[in-house]
Design a protein around this motif. Structure first.
Motif, PDB file in Angstrom:
ATOM      1  N   PRO A  48       1.186  -1.259   0.265  1.00  0.00           N
ATOM      2  CA  PRO A  48      -0.206  -0.054   0.054  1.00  0.00           C
ATOM      3  C   PRO A  48       0.664   1.129  -0.173  1.00  0.00           C
ATOM      4  CG  PRO A  48       0.136  -1.042   1.874  1.00  0.00           C
ATOM      5  CD  PRO A  48       0.827  -1.967   1.208  1.00  0.00           C
ATOM      6  N   GLU A  49       2.114   1.481   0.096  1.00  0.00           N
ATOM      7  CA  GLU A  49       3.033   2.311   0.414  1.00  0.00           C
ATOM      8  C   GLU A  49       3.928   2.628  -1.786  1.00  0.00           C
ATOM      9  OE1 GLU A  49       3.442   4.328   2.726  1.00  0.00           O
ATOM     10  OE2 GLU A  49       3.089   3.639   4.013  1.00  0.00           O
ATOM     11  N   GLU A  50       2.994   1.723  -1.923  1.00  0.00           N
ATOM     12  CA  GLU A  50       3.720   2.215  -3.616  1.00  0.00           C
ATOM     13  C   GLU A  50       2.382   2.372  -4.068  1.00  0.00           C
ATOM     14  OE1 GLU A  50       6.592   1.598  -4.457  1.00  0.00           O
ATOM     15  OE2 GLU A  50       7.436   0.958  -2.725  1.00  0.00           O
ATOM     16  N   PHE A  51       3.185   3.796  -5.219  1.00  0.00           N
ATOM     17  CA  PHE A  51       2.049   3.669  -6.176  1.00  0.00           C
ATOM     18  C   PHE A  51       1.731   2.513  -7.387  1.00  0.00           C
ATOM     19  CE2 PHE A  51       1.130   6.308 -10.181  1.00  0.00           C
ATOM     20  CZ  PHE A  51      -0.102   7.411  -9.867  1.00  0.00           C
ATOM     21  N   VAL A  52       1.117   1.985  -7.171  1.00  0.00           N
ATOM     22  CA  VAL A  52       0.440   1.303  -8.645  1.00  0.00           C
ATOM     23  C   VAL A  52      -0.757   1.777  -8.876  1.00  0.00           C
ATOM     24  CG1 VAL A  52       0.369  -1.072  -9.114  1.00  0.00           C
ATOM     25  CG2 VAL A  52       1.482  -0.569  -7.000  1.00  0.00           C
ATOM     26  N   PRO A  53      -1.647   2.080  -9.994  1.00  0.00           N
ATOM     27  CA  PRO A  53      -2.245   2.687 -10.563  1.00  0.00           C
ATOM     28  C   PRO A  53      -3.213   1.882 -11.050  1.00  0.00           C
ATOM     29  CG  PRO A  53      -0.940   3.736 -11.614  1.00  0.00           C
ATOM     30  CD  PRO A  53       0.176   2.713 -10.511  1.00  0.00           C
TER      31      PRO A  53
END
Length: 344
Positions: A260-265
């Motif tokens: 959840p801390e990663e930017f994953v569209p």
């Protein structure tokens, strides 16, 4: 109207590979557009052609007031003992600036009651009420709700995109496949799924309003939150203030999946988080500027990726919050661009 201000933004961005800080440009652009749309007179601080001293003073005073609001929020009940004369003078100038346009709008209304007043928000509001304080409060409320959130959202999003060129490339290809290189229509914007995912993911990872609160209008019971384990019902008495941390809620792996801390569209493919996702809050007091801010964001992001083939961060620094009225990047958004057919 948006395209006019976007072109002013482009004139501020130098040639290929030169370093530029996008954050102040986004704040100027959103102020120029919001004042144009709300009052029919843009601050035009992006425009090189003339000084616009009065407008620039308004922008500076607005920032001073925003900073003072945050400071008073930090002081809590002690704020009554704090007096900032510079902020008070800035507030008076902001009020006078808006009041001038209110007077002009009401004068125009008096001249021709039977004609359509035009398309800016102030003219529409002045057809409903002539209470100058009410008109000023509404204009400033929408300005805060739309301008600040949009500028912060754009800054946060481009900070991340600059460090993830594969996502920027996928976003660009998605936009160009639908609208080509021409400004997108409203219908085309609504078809840009990956663009929406990128915006939603930015609002999840870096919500522009990271915490909020509601006061109970009557006695009620929350289904859980009480007891030693936090799973029992919790009585909330009328007048109680319930605070919630949106920044933490948006990092719940049970709702948003792994990392959840990663930017994953792509996590938004089929995701329906409901009340676990509150970038603009919800219910009867949902952000009044939500649709305005999102439409502006979709349009400006689409135009940026149409115009620039690549975007690169100038360093590997991590995103750090600037504590302000709305959450944005403490160290700016320093990037470099290349345009199509201009690779070195």
């Amino acid at each position: 109207m948006l395209e006019t201000h976007f072109q002013a933004l482009l004139r501020r961005i130098p040639n290929d590979k030169a370093t530029i800080d996008l954050q102040p440009l986004f704040f100027w652009l959103t102020m120029d557009f919001a004042t144009d749309f709300l009052m029919g007179h843009s601050t035009r601080v992006l425009d090189h052609a003339s000084s616009h001293a009065k407008e620039k003073q308004f922008v500076d005073d607005y920032l001073t007031c925003s900073t003072e609001i945050v400071r008073k929020m930090q002081l809590g009940p002690l704020q009554m003992f704090s007096i900032n004369f510079a902020a008070m003078r800035a507030r008076s100038r902001v009020f006078r600036y808006v009041d001038d346009f209110i007077d002009a709008s009401l004068d125009q209304k008096d001249e021709s009651e039977s004609t359509n007043m035009g398309c800016n928000v102030l003219q529409c509001l002045s057809a409903v009420t002539t209470d100058r304080k009410q008109l000023r409060d509404q204009i400033l409320h929408i300005l805060v709700a739309s301008r600040d959130t949009t500028a912060c959202l754009l800054s946060n999003l481009f900070f991340v995109l600059a460090k993830k060129p594969h996502i920027y490339d996928k976003l660009r290809r998605g936009v160009v496949s639908i609208a080509g290189v021409e400004p997108a229509t409203d219908h085309q914007l609504s078809s840009m799924e990956y663009l929406k995912w990128c915006v939603q993911e930015s609002l999840r990872l870096h919500p522009v309003i990271p915490t909020n609160a509601r006061e109970a209008s009557r006695d009620t019971v929350l289904p859980y939150g009480g007891g030693e384990d936090g799973n029992s019902p919790l009585l909330i008495k009328k007048g109680s203030l319930v605070m919630y941390n949106i920044y933490a809620m948006h990092r719940d792996a049970r709702i948003f999946g792994a990392d959840p801390e990663e930017f994953v569209p792509e996590r938004w493919d089929g995701l329906r988080p409901g009340w676990n996702y509150l970038p603009f809050n919800g219910g009867p007091r949902i952000c009044i500027g939500q649709k305005f801010a999102l439409l502006e964001t979709y349009y400006l992001v689409s135009r940026m990726v149409q115009t620039f083939e690549t975007m690169s961060a100038v360093d590997d620094s991590e995103w750090i919050e600037l504590y302000a009225l709305a959450t944005t990047c403490r160290d700016g958004v320093k990037v470099s661009f290349t345009r199509p057919n201009h690779r070195q």
